[in-house]
Scaffold this motif. Structure first.
Motif, mmCIF file in Angstrom:
data_model
loop_
_atom_site.group_PDB
_atom_site.id
_atom_site.type_symbol
_atom_site.label_atom_id
_atom_site.label_comp_id
_atom_site.label_asym_id
_atom_site.label_seq_id
_atom_site.Cartn_x
_atom_site.Cartn_y
_atom_site.Cartn_z
ATOM 1 N N THR A 1 -29.413 -5.481 12.955
ATOM 2 C CA THR A 1 -30.116 -4.578 14.067
ATOM 3 C C THR A 1 -29.167 -2.770 13.436
ATOM 4 O O THR A 1 -27.995 -2.678 13.025
ATOM 5 N N THR A 2 -30.349 -2.332 14.184
ATOM 6 C CA THR A 2 -30.206 -0.550 13.399
ATOM 7 C C THR A 2 -29.914 0.313 14.946
ATOM 8 O O THR A 2 -31.140 0.306 15.545
ATOM 9 N N ILE A 3 -29.326 0.964 15.414
ATOM 10 C CA ILE A 3 -28.370 1.796 16.314
ATOM 11 C C ILE A 3 -28.691 3.103 15.999
ATOM 12 O O ILE A 3 -28.164 4.089 15.138
ATOM 13 N N SER A 4 -30.007 3.598 16.145
ATOM 14 C CA SER A 4 -30.543 5.785 15.494
ATOM 15 C C SER A 4 -30.532 6.253 16.697
ATOM 16 O O SER A 4 -32.033 6.337 16.917
ATOM 17 N N SER A 5 -29.600 6.957 17.171
ATOM 18 C CA SER A 5 -30.366 8.019 18.866
ATOM 19 C C SER A 5 -29.419 9.331 19.038
ATOM 20 O O SER A 5 -28.689 9.670 18.184
ATOM 21 N N THR A 6 -30.393 10.427 19.319
ATOM 22 C CA THR A 6 -29.704 11.449 19.487
ATOM 23 C C THR A 6 -29.181 11.571 21.017
ATOM 24 O O THR A 6 -28.690 12.196 20.905
#
Length: 488
Positions: free
Chosen positions: A168-173
């Motif tokens: 899983t990848t979590i990428s968020s501003t």
């Protein structure tokens, strides 16, 4: 007989005074000149995440006008549009009352306490949005007085008990608030993208049985921190207070973890690494910060760890503790200025034993590193014993007593920090050590003996510092290169 008459006259006079006083207290005026006064004209609730209740703020309403004042109505001007909740003298201004209350009497020289909270709705904006409402006091005279209520609401994704069972990848501003914690299963990889910030609630942390990759950049660090974005005091945000969340725990089954350009702060334990197969790399920690921990900064038990360009600072227990296994440190800043307890640990500890279990220290090499703090000795490890062949300190600044009788060839070009040297010692190594406001800047200062004292390490390890600043041909000790005119 005469005394008895005087006593009767005195009692009548006293009764008249008491009746007058009571009558005076019960007198309510409709004069527009009689006004309430307030302990504040504005209640600010800091910044809050949308849908997350704030802490409670209070203020006082005083009647010092000389007569009683009756509030025919107290109401939130915008009703339920902003999410503010108010309690006036024990009466809740809720939906059933139309966010108002009627007929509140405040006698002369009396006061009423008001409680204010907020749970805001989503704003659908990327940045925090200011929310405002006025609490309107309408007096029997027709005069209206008000207290302004305001806060900033910031949209966030709220996640509870996150379990990662596949890659899983979590990428968020957008802020991500974690309740309950994150568990990475043994067969899964969790990747955190650059610029992502995870805000952990009080008892939340990350338990890694598989693999964790935090891939920040110099301009966009990955940040792990607590979810309190309000202030403990006006000068002190909760983000500077230790123990806000539980930290990162790498269990025995976890290998090949990588934290690069990652900021971990204000936690309980920063990083814990359980005993593992020492033929495998447990963790690489590059260009990162572990700061302000209520336990250990990094505790490694019988693991192999590679640390480079990293700051480990201010912990109740040791900033960095290695028990057995192996470790390589290059261009690190280890500084123990933990302010909350005089019984704090040291900056660096290494050895073979944990709870009476022996773990061989296969390798322990330290290059171009600062190890300092408040105490006279912040390095704890056996320098001349059966494991002496397992370690190397090369071009380091150490705050520990120098053993002038030792001819150990594995202590090379060491600068020993004299505790009596107040010009070049301890906190003088760094740009800012502000104990009162809990503000720290561990960039190297011009007074540090570690300036221009390092050697160029192979494979590009000395090319850039933690902030992405290019080092010169005489690199400084620690993870930061000295800058003449830093931007404040």
């Amino acid at each position: 007989m005469i005394k008895s008459q005087y006593c009767k006259i005195f009692l009548l006079w006293l009764l008249a005074v008491l009746l007058y006083a009571c009558a005076d207290d019960d007198t309510f005026t409709t004069s527009s000149h009689n006004l309430l006064s307030f302990s504040t004209d504005t209640v600010r609730l800091d910044t809050t995440f949308s849908r997350v209740p704030t802490t409670t703020k209070t203020f006082w309403v005083y009647n010092r006008s000389g007569d009683g004042i009756r509030c025919t109505n107290i109401r939130l001007q915008k009703g339920n549009q902003t999410g503010f909740r108010v309690n006036v003298d024990g009466i809740y201004l809720g939906a059933t009352q139309g966010y108002q209350v009627n007929d509140i009497d405040i006698r002369n020289k009396d006061s009423v306490r008001v409680f204010v909270e907020l749970t805001s709705s989503m704003t659908n904006k990327a940045e925090p949005v200011k929310l405002e409402d006025d609490l309107i006091f309408t007096l029997e005279s027709g005069v209206q007085q008000k207290v302004n209520l305001n806060a900033y609401s910031w949209d966030a994704d709220l996640v509870t008990n996150l379990r990662i069972s596949k890659d899983t990848t979590i990428s968020s501003t957008k802020p991500i608030v974690i309740y309950g914690g994150v568990v990475v299963d043994s067969s899964a990889v969790l990747t955190i993208g650059a610029g992502t910030t995870l805000y952990f609630h009080e008892n939340a942390g990350i338990d890694v049985y598989g693999k964790l990759l935090a891939k920040g950049t110099a301009d966009n660090n990955v940040v792990f921190r607590g979810d309190r974005i309000d202030h403990m005091f006006d000068y002190l945000p909760y983000d500077r207070v230790t123990g806000q969340w539980q930290g990162i725990h790498f269990h025995s089954s976890s290998y090949d973890n990588e934290l690069s350009y990652t900021d971990i702060h204000s936690t309980y334990h920063g990083i814990r690494c359980d005993s593992s197969d020492v033929s495998k790399l447990k963790l690489t920690l590059y260009n990162s910060i572990v700061h302000n921990c209520q336990g250990y900064g990094l505790l490694s038990t019988n693991c192999v760890i590679d640390i480079y360009n990293t700051q480990l600072t201010n912990t109740l227990n040791d900033c960095l503790c290695f028990i057995g296994g192996g470790a390589m440190l290059r261009h690190c800043t280890l500084a123990q200025f933990y302010p909350f307890d005089a019984n704090r640990g040291v900056a660096l500890r290494f050895g073979n034993y944990s709870n009476d279990i022996s773990y061989p220290l296969h390798q322990f090499e330290v290059y171009n590193t600062i190890v300092t703090g408040y105490a006279d000795d912040v390095v704890m490890g056996e320098f001349v014993d059966s494991v002496s062949a397992s370690y190397l300190f090369d071009h380091c600044l150490l705050r520990t007593p120098e053993d002038t009788t030792s001819t150990n060839p594995l202590l090379k070009d060491i600068i020993y920090e004299d505790p009596k040297d107040t010009i070049h010692g301890g906190d003088k190594n760094f740009r800012m050590i502000d104990i009162e406001n809990l503000k720290y800047d561990f960039c190297i200062d011009s007074l540090s003996l570690g300036r221009d004292a390092g050697i160029m390490l192979p494979h590009g390890y000395s090319e850039y510092d933690r902030l992405g600043i290019r080092r010169d041909e005489k690199p400084d000790f620690g993870c930061y290169e000295y800058v003449v005119n830093p931007l404040k």
